[in-house]
Motif scaffolding. Structure first.
Motif, mmCIF file in Angstrom:
data_model
loop_
_atom_site.group_PDB
_atom_site.id
_atom_site.type_symbol
_atom_site.label_atom_id
_atom_site.label_comp_id
_atom_site.label_asym_id
_atom_site.label_seq_id
_atom_site.Cartn_x
_atom_site.Cartn_y
_atom_site.Cartn_z
ATOM 1 N N VAL A 25 0.881 -1.168 0.000
ATOM 2 C CA VAL A 25 0.000 0.000 0.000
ATOM 3 C C VAL A 25 0.915 1.212 0.000
ATOM 4 N N GLU A 26 0.686 2.103 -0.965
ATOM 5 C CA GLU A 26 1.619 3.205 -1.153
ATOM 6 C C GLU A 26 0.869 4.529 -1.161
ATOM 7 N N ASP A 27 1.407 5.515 -0.433
ATOM 8 C CA ASP A 27 0.823 6.859 -0.513
ATOM 9 C C ASP A 27 1.934 7.854 -0.814
ATOM 10 N N GLN A 28 1.553 9.130 -0.974
ATOM 11 C CA GLN A 28 2.561 10.125 -1.315
ATOM 12 C C GLN A 28 2.922 11.007 -0.119
ATOM 13 N N GLY A 29 2.619 10.512 1.085
ATOM 14 C CA GLY A 29 2.911 11.291 2.294
ATOM 15 C C GLY A 29 4.327 11.060 2.777
ATOM 16 N N PRO A 30 4.702 11.749 3.864
ATOM 17 C CA PRO A 30 6.059 11.623 4.392
ATOM 18 C C PRO A 30 6.307 10.267 5.068
ATOM 19 N N GLY A 31 5.228 9.588 5.482
ATOM 20 C CA GLY A 31 5.382 8.256 6.080
ATOM 21 C C GLY A 31 6.065 8.276 7.425
ATOM 22 N N LEU A 32 6.629 7.134 7.758
ATOM 23 C CA LEU A 32 7.292 6.954 9.049
ATOM 24 C C LEU A 32 8.696 6.435 8.787
ATOM 25 N N THR A 33 9.614 6.683 9.729
ATOM 26 C CA THR A 33 10.922 6.035 9.607
ATOM 27 C C THR A 33 10.717 4.558 9.942
ATOM 28 N N ALA A 34 11.667 3.719 9.530
ATOM 29 C CA ALA A 34 11.506 2.274 9.735
ATOM 30 C C ALA A 34 11.331 1.955 11.225
ATOM 31 N N ASP A 35 12.135 2.628 12.080
ATOM 32 C CA ASP A 35 12.043 2.378 13.526
ATOM 33 C C ASP A 35 10.682 2.786 14.068
ATOM 34 N N GLU A 36 10.256 3.971 13.628
ATOM 35 C CA GLU A 36 8.963 4.490 14.081
ATOM 36 C C GLU A 36 7.847 3.533 13.678
ATOM 37 N N ALA A 37 7.919 3.068 12.408
ATOM 38 C CA ALA A 37 6.885 2.180 11.889
ATOM 39 C C ALA A 37 6.859 0.873 12.676
ATOM 40 N N GLN A 38 8.066 0.357 12.979
ATOM 41 C CA GLN A 38 8.142 -0.887 13.752
ATOM 42 C C GLN A 38 7.491 -0.692 15.116
ATOM 43 N N ALA A 39 7.774 0.466 15.753
ATOM 44 C CA ALA A 39 7.196 0.763 17.069
ATOM 45 C C ALA A 39 5.678 0.867 16.964
ATOM 46 N N CYS A 40 5.193 1.390 15.828
ATOM 47 C CA CYS A 40 3.756 1.599 15.656
ATOM 48 C C CYS A 40 2.982 0.293 15.473
ATOM 49 N N THR A 41 3.695 -0.842 15.321
ATOM 50 C CA THR A 41 2.965 -2.108 15.243
ATOM 51 C C THR A 41 2.480 -2.532 16.623
ATOM 52 N N GLN A 42 2.931 -1.812 17.667
ATOM 53 C CA GLN A 42 2.390 -2.032 19.015
ATOM 54 C C GLN A 42 1.147 -1.159 19.175
ATOM 55 N N PRO A 43 0.131 -1.661 19.909
ATOM 56 C CA PRO A 43 -1.080 -0.870 20.051
ATOM 57 C C PRO A 43 -0.833 0.471 20.752
#
Lengths: 444, 219
Positions: free
Chosen positions: A377-395
């Protein structure tokens, strides 16, 4: 399972008994041949001694001779006969029978006389022309050996019992640290998960206590996580409720129609968001409670994409975002249940629509290679850094830039749903701008 | 009474601002720790309403940071209702009060007024200066028992002056206390409110100290 104490005890006692029996057998066999040898030597010496008395003729003044023996029963059993070469009995000791003890050939021989088995030494004295026969019964020899064995075995048996008692006590004492550890764990309350530590615990037990401490640590961590989840869930639920109540208070108390209308609109919005939060919490609980079911189902991505598009219709319209499915993706069939794919795709697309720019596209594409299958799934936003994204898999964890609506559950739900199907997520910031989340199943 | 609200949830933040304004308070709102750090020194706040879970950190940490810096403004924590340790920790870190979500606006306003009163060292809810009596909770002003109707701003100005009878308060101090950031302040707005107060309360209550400011005569 047999107790450790009994096991240890049996092992040590059996080993001791085996070694002891072997030693006793060896001693008995050795002693028996030694006794035979000693007694034979005595017979010969006695015969030679009698012969050396240079006895000539039947002199009643000369008593029958017997070798000096310690054991009176043995003395009684030692018998002597003196025969002339002509075959006449010259003299015999009191215990000797009247028939010849041997057939007359010199040296050792055995003979049964009146049912008694004798061992005899016959000495032929060429100077005097006399035959000296000295013998004892085999019964007395057997008695001696039996006495010797009994003398050995009785103390050994008593010793073995005493040793067993001492071993039992010793094993008990040696296992005391095991009991102490067990007692320490038994005495604990259900919430006491302090590590047992290593002080006062013998080296042999530390692997066990370390394993227990490791389990304690994992349980503690799990409890902390659950607690954190509850605290976050409480906050996430109670904040919109507080907003609802505040605006309801304002609508009730304000006489200004504009203020009331504004508050009522806020109440309506708040109900929508609370409903979404409740739905997400239930989705998460459901996905986290699901069992792993790798590759059992086959779901066309196109079907689920259509559902997501339909569900997010108003959000897409509000943000003026177009949802696109690439041609390869529309042919893709994924090894995941329809429900899990719906949860994952809906939350990923929802995030892309909310956090990506408005008036733009969100693209759902296919990943297909020799060793993996999946979608992105791809968007044109700034997204998250890989670390941030990994952390966000926690509720309840949200990106640094995340503001406004959202509770930090979307990625956690997607993660849980995909993990149940054995799929993993990876994150990629695109150049010059854009963010892609890829979910794949590695084919082995 | 000027209040700073630190709350990340947009709807609740908006509701707190509107609700506390209904209670006659001047309200500024921020949504995270960073903005709160910037906002606090810039306004003459008499209380802070602080949420615990903020997007860029914990309200509890911000609270401790402020107290270590010597910030003495009364702080009321908004906590989730069933987590006692949050409250205990909050009080330990220097919070003056807490309120569990969801809460009643009236209760929140009452607690904020109580914090203000305590900070000023006043035991009773109403302010009494000579024949003048001001009840902040009811926003009612009486002189010798007779009620004087005042606008929200007029009341706010009178409240600021009455908190310290006999002390001269400058025009900018009054402005700071009765206007939030987003509000337009006319150049002579305070003078207009003072003029109206004098007309409504009668002469001899609000005095002008030329070139310095205004005060309420202590009698």
């Amino acid at each position: 399972m047999i107790s450790l104490r009994l096991r240890l005890f049996m092992l040590v006692v059996t080993a001791t008994a085996l070694v002891w029996s072997a030693a006793a057998t060896w001693t008995v066999l050795g002693a028996r041949s030694d006794i035979e040898e000693v007694l034979d030597r005595r017979l010969r010496e006695a015969a030679h001694m009698v012969a050396s008395l240079n006895y000539s003729g039947s002199d009643p003044a000369v008593p029958a001779v017997a070798p000096p023996m310690v054991d009176p029963s043995y003395e009684r059993q030692l018998s002597c006969q003196i025969w002339s070469l002509g075959g006449n009995l010259v003299r015999r000791s009191g215990s000797a029978p009247a028939t010849p003890l041997s057939a007359g050939q010199p040296g050792f021989s055995e003979r049964t006389i009146n049912g008694v088995r004798w061992r005899v030494y016959t000495y032929l004295d060429p100077a005097s022309g006399l035959q000296v026969m000295v013998g004892d019964t085999l019964a007395v020899r057997q008695q001696l050996v039996t006495d010797l064995i009994a003398g050995l075995l009785v103390p050994a048996a008593v010793g073995l019992v005493a040793l067993a008692a001492l071993l039992w006590l010793g094993v008990n004492r040696g296992l005391a640290p095991v009991r102490q550890v067990a007692a320490a764990i038994t005495a604990r309350g259900p919430s006491d998960l302090q590590p047992l530590g290593e002080t006062g615990i013998p080296a042999e037990l530390t692997p066990l206590t370390q394993a227990i401490d490791g389990l304690f640590a994992r349980v503690t961590e799990l409890r902390a996580r659950e607690r954190q989840f509850l605290a976050s869930a409480a906050h996430e639920m109670q904040t919109p409720l507080a907003g609802l109540k505040t605006h309801a208070d304002i609508a009730l108390r304000s006489s200004d129609p504009e203020t009331r209308t504004h508050s009522l609109a806020r109440i309506s919005l708040s109900v929508d968001r609370t409903a979404r939060l409740v739905r997400q919490l239930l989705d998460l609980a459901r996905q986290e409670g699901e069992a792993q079911q790798e590759g059992r189902q086959q779901t066309p991505l196109r079907t689920v994409f259509a559902m997501v598009e339909h569900e997010l219709e108003s959000l897409l319209a509000e943000r003026n975002v177009t949802l696109r499915l690439t041609p390869p993706a529309s042919q893709l069939i994924l090894p995941i249940s329809e429900e899990a794919l719906l949860m994952a795709l809906r939350n990923l697309v929802e995030n892309a629509v909310i956090y990506g720019p408005g008036d733009a596209d969100v693209i759902v594409g296919a990943v297909q290679s020799a060793d993996s299958v999946g979608f992105y799934v791809e968007d044109q936003g700034p997204g998250l850094t890989a670390d941030e994204a990994q952390a966000c898999t926690q509720p309840f964890v949200r990106g640094q830039r995340a503001k406004g609506r959202g509770s930090g559950l979307g990625l956690a739900i997607a993660h849980a749903a995909l993990a149940n199907a054995g799929m993993t997520m990876s994150f990629e910031q695109l150049q010059p701008t854009g963010f892609r989340i890829t979910a794949v199943l590695r084919l082995s | 009474m000027r209040v700073l609200v630190v709350e990340d949830d947009e709807i609740l933040r908006d509701g707190l601002a509107a609700g506390l304004r209904l209670e006659g308070m001047t309200v500024d709102t921020v949504e995270d720790c960073e903005d709160a750090r910037a906002a606090l020194p810039s306004g003459d706040y008499e209380a802070v309403v602080l949420d615990i879970a903020l997007p860029d950190g914990s309200g509890l940490d911000l609270l401790r940071e402020w107290r270590r810096q010597g910030v003495s403004v009364p702080i009321l924590l908004l906590t989730a209702r069933n987590f006692v340790e949050d409250r205990v920790e909050g009080l330990d870190r220097g919070a003056d009060d807490y309120l569990g979500k969801p809460f009643d606006l009236i209760e929140l306003a009452a607690r904020l007024r109580a914090l203000q009163r305590r900070a000023l060292g006043r035991a009773v809810a109403s302010i009494q200066v000579g024949a003048l009596e001001i009840d902040p909770a009811l926003r009612r002003v009486t002189i010798e028992g007779k009620e004087i109707p005042l606008s929200r701003r007029e009341f706010a100005v009178l409240e600021v002056l009455a908190e310290k009878p006999g002390h001269v308060i400058s025009r900018s101090q009054i402005e700071d206390r009765i206007y939030g950031w987003q509000e337009e302040v006319g150049s002579n707005a305070v003078e207009v409110h003072i003029h109206n107060l004098r007309t409504k309360l009668g002469p001899g209550i609000v005095e002008t100290v030329r070139g310095v400011g205004y005060r309420i005569a202590r009698r």
